[in-house]
Design a protein around this motif. Structure first.
Motif, PDB file in Angstrom:
ATOM      1  N   ASN A  85       0.825  -1.202   0.000  1.00  0.00           N
ATOM      2  CA  ASN A  85       0.000   0.000   0.000  1.00  0.00           C
ATOM      3  C   ASN A  85       0.857   1.248   0.000  1.00  0.00           C
ATOM      4  O   ASN A  85       0.558   2.244  -0.654  1.00  0.00           O
ATOM      5  CB  ASN A  85      -0.933   0.002   1.218  1.00  0.00           C
ATOM      6  N   SER A 106       2.303   1.715  -3.377  1.00  0.00           N
ATOM      7  CA  SER A 106       1.244   2.145  -4.290  1.00  0.00           C
ATOM      8  C   SER A 106       0.949   3.623  -4.113  1.00  0.00           C
ATOM      9  O   SER A 106       0.788   4.364  -5.084  1.00  0.00           O
ATOM     10  CB  SER A 106      -0.016   1.321  -4.034  1.00  0.00           C
ATOM     11  N   ALA A 107       0.862   4.069  -2.874  1.00  0.00           N
ATOM     12  CA  ALA A 107       0.561   5.468  -2.595  1.00  0.00           C
ATOM     13  C   ALA A 107       1.680   6.370  -3.095  1.00  0.00           C
ATOM     14  O   ALA A 107       1.437   7.463  -3.610  1.00  0.00           O
ATOM     15  CB  ALA A 107       0.335   5.669  -1.097  1.00  0.00           C
ATOM     16  N   TYR A 116       1.503   6.564  -6.973  1.00  0.00           N
ATOM     17  CA  TYR A 116       0.177   6.914  -7.501  1.00  0.00           C
ATOM     18  C   TYR A 116       0.230   8.261  -8.224  1.00  0.00           C
ATOM     19  O   TYR A 116       0.867   9.198  -7.746  1.00  0.00           O
ATOM     20  CB  TYR A 116      -0.814   6.989  -6.337  1.00  0.00           C
ATOM     21  N   SER A 141     -13.006  -0.267  -5.325  1.00  0.00           N
ATOM     22  CA  SER A 141     -11.759  -0.523  -4.603  1.00  0.00           C
ATOM     23  C   SER A 141     -11.169   0.798  -4.112  1.00  0.00           C
ATOM     24  O   SER A 141     -11.090   1.772  -4.880  1.00  0.00           O
ATOM     25  CB  SER A 141     -10.762  -1.216  -5.538  1.00  0.00           C
ATOM     26  N   ASP A 156      -8.520   2.510  -3.963  1.00  0.00           N
ATOM     27  CA  ASP A 156      -7.146   2.651  -4.430  1.00  0.00           C
ATOM     28  C   ASP A 156      -6.889   3.979  -5.135  1.00  0.00           C
ATOM     29  O   ASP A 156      -5.785   4.216  -5.647  1.00  0.00           O
ATOM     30  CB  ASP A 156      -6.777   1.490  -5.358  1.00  0.00           C
ATOM     31  N   TYR A 212      -8.383   5.034  -7.879  1.00  0.00           N
ATOM     32  CA  TYR A 212      -8.610   4.995  -9.321  1.00  0.00           C
ATOM     33  C   TYR A 212     -10.084   5.126  -9.702  1.00  0.00           C
ATOM     34  O   TYR A 212     -10.421   5.146 -10.883  1.00  0.00           O
ATOM     35  CB  TYR A 212      -7.993   3.728  -9.915  1.00  0.00           C
ATOM     36  N   THR A 266      -9.362   4.574   1.276  1.00  0.00           N
ATOM     37  CA  THR A 266      -8.321   5.001   0.341  1.00  0.00           C
ATOM     38  C   THR A 266      -7.135   5.548   1.142  1.00  0.00           C
ATOM     39  O   THR A 266      -7.336   6.309   2.089  1.00  0.00           O
ATOM     40  CB  THR A 266      -8.867   6.093  -0.608  1.00  0.00           C
ATOM     41  N   VAL A 326      -2.890   9.059  -0.950  1.00  0.00           N
ATOM     42  CA  VAL A 326      -3.564   9.175  -2.242  1.00  0.00           C
ATOM     43  C   VAL A 326      -4.571  10.324  -2.209  1.00  0.00           C
ATOM     44  O   VAL A 326      -4.645  11.136  -3.137  1.00  0.00           O
ATOM     45  CB  VAL A 326      -4.264   7.847  -2.612  1.00  0.00           C
TER      46      VAL A 326
END
Length: 327
Positions: free
Chosen positions: A21, A24-25, A28, A85, A87, A89, A261, A265
């Motif tokens: 995570n 990913s953050a 992003y 989700s 995330d 997106y 989230t 992000v």
């Protein structure tokens, strides 16, 4: 020993998840983002969304694609994002209906306050009280008198329950203490088309949807619902000036993400929103539509959360007093 191994395995799994995570953050966004607009294409909220999405795309380095998911006063689109989700997106751009739906709909597929995280406020659009161009009254005071005298035959158009035009109409009827025959449409476009054609008498809608028609003389404008006159419609008085004390309605817009989230992000999206709202093209287009970008201090998660909570509390008694629910 087996218990210890199981515990170590669980700890490792959590650590890997947190690292994933975090990574990913930090990177992003890595792909296209979908911005759900819970109303039809071409409407006032869609117009705001597309202007902001275009500018945010440049800042983020990834395209934001606007997807219109209309229906049920904006709750279908909001529900889709709530279930997405978390995330970053799939994001939601919604207007004041995010707050009013909490009371208008007694059964929602999501929790208005509990199913979303926050990015920031985008803009607050004034409303206009407008009518077919040949309606008899010359000013707002005479319109109110006319409406009261002909309440059984006058028709008020709106874009459906939960739409900005519906909410403004509820406040107008409450302010003049006169119920009217309402004609709901499936979107702002069809409502405006029938107003232009003279099939309905009047409506209340956002400047983003009425300014062009007002300037073109194809509809008659009686008032704006802002605290002061608008530069783009200088000749149109405020509702308060025109004789409707305390009548101020602003249709604010905000961006949300699904609950859970990553905070990093949401902050990245918020920073991108702030950049977009300083974009000269966005500011110029907003001005043409009778509105302005939110201040940087309002384009934040905390400001949007506070706004939503306050607006839910503000509108609940108005809706309950009207006794008109969507389910």
């Amino acid at each position: 020993m087996k218990i210890l191994k199981a515990m170590l395995g669980m700890t490792a799994a959590v650590a890997v998840s947190l690292l994933a995570n975090g990574a990913s953050a930090q990177t992003y966004p890595e792909r296209t983002i979908t911005m759900v607009v819970p109303f039809s294409a071409g409407g006032p909220t869609d117009t705001v969304a597309r202007l902001v999405a275009e500018s945010m795309s440049k800042d983020l380095g990834q395209q934001i694609v606007v997807e219109n998911v209309g229906g049920a006063g904006g709750t279908l689109g909001a529900g889709r994002v709530a279930a997405a989700s978390p995330d970053g997106y799939t994001i939601l751009l919604h207007h004041i209906g995010m707050a009013t739906s909490a009371t208008l709909y007694r059964k929602l597929a999501y929790d208005t306050l509990g199913s979303f995280d926050y990015v920031g406020l985008v803009t607050e659009v004034p409303m206009t009280i407008v009518a077919r161009k040949d309606l008899e009254p010359k000013d707002l005071k005479s319109l109110i008198d006319y409406v009261k005298a002909n309440k059984d035959t006058v028709t008020y158009a709106n874009a459906g329950i939960g739409a900005a035009s519906h909410l403004c109409g509820m406040m107008f009827m409450s302010a003049i203490q006169t119920p009217l025959t309402t004609v709901p449409y499936k979107g702002t476009g069809p409502a405006m088309t029938d107003l232009l054609g003279g099939q309905v008498d009047f409506m209340c809608d956002q400047t983003t949807n009425t300014t062009k028609q007002i300037k073109g003389g194809t509809i008659k404008a009686y008032a704006v619902t802002s605290p002061k006159r608008l530069d783009v419609l200088k000749d149109i008085p405020t509702a308060v000036e025109a004789g409707l004390p305390g009548f101020e309605v602003g249709i604010w817009h905000g961006i949300y993400t699904p609950k859970g989230t990553p905070a990093e992000v949401n902050e990245r999206l918020s920073k991108s929103l702030q950049v977009a709202l300083k974009d000269q093209n966005v500011a110029a287009r907003f001005a043409e539509l009778g509105t302005a970008p939110s201040a940087e201090a309002d384009a934040t998660p905390a400001a949007l959360k506070a706004k939503l909570e306050g607006e839910i509390a503000r509108w609940k008694p108005v809706i309950d007093a009207a006794g008109e629910y969507a389910d």
